[in-house]
Design a protein around this motif. Structure first.
Motif, PDB file in Angstrom:
ATOM      1  N   PRO A 238      38.186  15.625  68.405  1.00 38.25           N
ATOM      2  CA  PRO A 238      39.142  16.479  67.806  1.00 38.25           C
ATOM      3  C   PRO A 238      39.508  15.696  66.398  1.00 38.25           C
ATOM      4  N   GLU A 239      40.454  16.527  65.724  1.00 38.14           N
ATOM      5  CA  GLU A 239      40.874  15.777  64.409  1.00 38.14           C
ATOM      6  C   GLU A 239      41.608  14.548  64.615  1.00 38.14           C
ATOM      7  N   ASP A 265      32.453  21.429  68.702  1.00 39.99           N
ATOM      8  CA  ASP A 265      33.234  20.798  67.682  1.00 39.99           C
ATOM      9  C   ASP A 265      34.472  21.059  68.122  1.00 39.99           C
ATOM     10  N   LEU A 266      35.121  20.172  68.500  1.00 42.92           N
ATOM     11  CA  LEU A 266      36.449  20.190  69.032  1.00 42.92           C
ATOM     12  C   LEU A 266      37.626  20.168  68.221  1.00 42.92           C
ATOM     13  N   THR A 269      39.509  23.207  67.860  1.00 40.14           N
ATOM     14  CA  THR A 269      40.729  23.810  68.864  1.00 40.14           C
ATOM     15  C   THR A 269      41.931  23.549  68.444  1.00 40.14           C
ATOM     16  N   GLY A 270      42.090  22.793  66.985  1.00 38.00           N
ATOM     17  CA  GLY A 270      43.528  22.554  66.514  1.00 38.00           C
ATOM     18  C   GLY A 270      44.035  21.272  67.067  1.00 38.00           C
ATOM     19  N   LEU A 271      43.608  20.690  67.922  1.00 43.02           N
ATOM     20  CA  LEU A 271      44.236  19.235  68.373  1.00 43.02           C
ATOM     21  C   LEU A 271      44.072  18.226  67.562  1.00 43.02           C
ATOM     22  N   GLU A 278      44.248  15.883  77.131  1.00 43.25           N
ATOM     23  CA  GLU A 278      44.117  17.116  76.382  1.00 43.25           C
ATOM     24  C   GLU A 278      42.788  17.570  75.831  1.00 43.25           C
ATOM     25  N   TRP A 279      42.110  16.271  75.474  1.00 45.56           N
ATOM     26  CA  TRP A 279      40.695  16.052  74.974  1.00 45.56           C
ATOM     27  C   TRP A 279      39.928  16.614  76.235  1.00 45.56           C
TER      28      TRP A 279
END
Length: 292
Positions: A238-239, A265-266, A269-271, A278-279
Motif C-alpha cells: 500500500p501507499e 497493487d494494494l 485500496t486507498g490504504l 490492515e495490509w
C-alpha cells in the motif's frame, strides 16, 4: 337337240375342275405376301404369325420409353454450400486468446494440499507482520502452518508454527523473507531457499522495501529466472511503504511480464501506511474479489 348324257357328264367334270382350281388359287393368294414387302420382311416371324401378332408387335414398339438419367453429368455447385463461413461463425470457432497469468490461477494453485513459497523482505519476515497475519486469515478455513527464514544463520527455515488444525487440505507457507534484503539479494538466495523447503505449488513475491537504488526490472528478471515454473503473484505494498518510484517500477515490470506473473497493487485500496493486520486483510479481499 339336247346334249347327250355323256356330253353333260363331261361338262360337269370340267366345271368341277375349274371350281377346284379357283379355290386353290384363292388359298394360295391369301398366304402370298404383298408385293411391296421385301424378301426379308416376307420371311420374318411377324409375317408368319398373322395379322394379330403383327399388330401387337407394332404397338409394343410404338410405346415411349422412360428417359435414362445421365449419371456422368457433373453436379452444379451450390454457392450457399461452398461460400466461406460467416464472420461470426469463424470468430466463434477460433481458440480463445491467452490473457496471461491471473490472480485466479495463482489462488487455485494452492487450494488443494500445497506448499506456498513467499519471497519477501523486512515487511514480512516477522511473526507480527503481514504475511503471517494473512496466513492466519486463511487458517480460519483450513489447516495452515508457517515457517520463517532463520535470519541469524541464514541457512534454513525455523520450526513450523501451526496456525490451525482440523479437516481440509493443509497449506504450508514457507516465508523466505529477510530484513534489509534487496530484490537482487533475494535472487541470490533462491538456491538456498530451495534446498531446505518443499516444492511450491505457487509463489508470492513481496519485495521493494530496500530497493530504492536498484535496477528493479533487471533484478526482477534475475529473480524470475530462478523461480519454479508455477503461478507467481507480485504483491505491491500500500501507499507510503516504498520509496518513490519503486511501486511504479514493480507494476511496470509485472505488466511487461504478464504472461508469467500476476499482480495485486494494494495502492488501489486507498490504504496509507497500514498496520500489518490492515495490509493482510486488504490482500485477502483483493484476491477474493479476483475470484468472484
Amino acid at each position: 337337240m339336247a346334249p347327250s348324257t355323256r356330253a353333260q357328264n363331261a361338262l360337269l367334270a370340267a366345271l368341277a375342275a375349274v371350281a377346284v382350281g379357283a379355290s386353290g388359287f384363292a388359298v394360295w393368294s391369301v398366304n402370298r405376301p404383298h408385293p411391296s414387302l421385301s424378301s426379308a420382311e416376307a420371311n420374318s416371324p411377324s409375317m408368319a404369325s398373322g395379322t394379330e401378332d403383327a399388330t401387337a408387335t407394332a404397338t409394343a414398339t410404338a410405346e415411349p420409353t422412360e428417359p435414362v438419367a445421365d449419371t456422368t453429368a457433373s453436379p452444379t455447385s451450390d454457392p450457399a454450400q461452398t461460400a466461406a463461413p460467416d464472420d461470426d461463425v469463424a470468430a466463434a470457432t477460433q481458440a480463445p486468446e491467452d490473457d496471461g497469468a491471473t490472480v485466479e490461477e495463482w489462488v487455485a494453485a494452492w487450494q488443494e494440499e500445497a506448499n506456498l513459497l513467499v519471497v519477501g523482505d523486512g515487511y514480512s519476515n516477522l511473526t507480527t507482520q503481514w504475511v503471517q497475519q494473512w496466513a492466519t486469515l486463511v487458517a480460519q478455513e483450513r489447516p495452515v502452518q508457517i515457517r520463517h527464514w532463520g535470519e541469524g544463520e541464514d541457512r534454513t527455515f525455523t520450526a513450523p508454527i501451526v496456525l490451525s488444525e482440523g479437516e481440509g487440505p493443509a497449506l504450508r507457507v514457507w516465508s523466505a523473507s529477510r530484513g534489509g534484503t534487496t530484490i537482487a539479494q533475494a535472487a541470490d538466495r533462491l538456491d538456498r531457499f530451495d534446498r531446505v523447503s518443499a516444492d511450491p505449488a505457487a509463489i508470492l513475491i513481496s519485495l521493494g522495501m530496500d530497493s530504492e537504488e536498484e535496477d528493479i526490472a533487471s533484478a526482477m528478471d534475475e529473480l524470475l529466472d530462478g523461480l519454479h515454473d508455477v503461478p507467481v503473484l507480485v504483491a505491491i505494498a500500500p501507499e507510503g511503504l516504498y520509496e518513490p518510484g519503486v511501486a511504479d517500477d514493480l507494476l511496470t515490470w509485472a505488466q511487461d511480464n504478464e504472461e508469467r506473473v500476476a499482480v495485486v497493487d494494494l495502492r488501489e485500496t486507498g490504504l496509507v501506511e497500514p498496520t500489518a493486520e490492515e495490509w493482510a486483510l486488504a490482500f485477502q479481499e483483493a484476491i477474493s474479489d479476483a475470484r468472484r
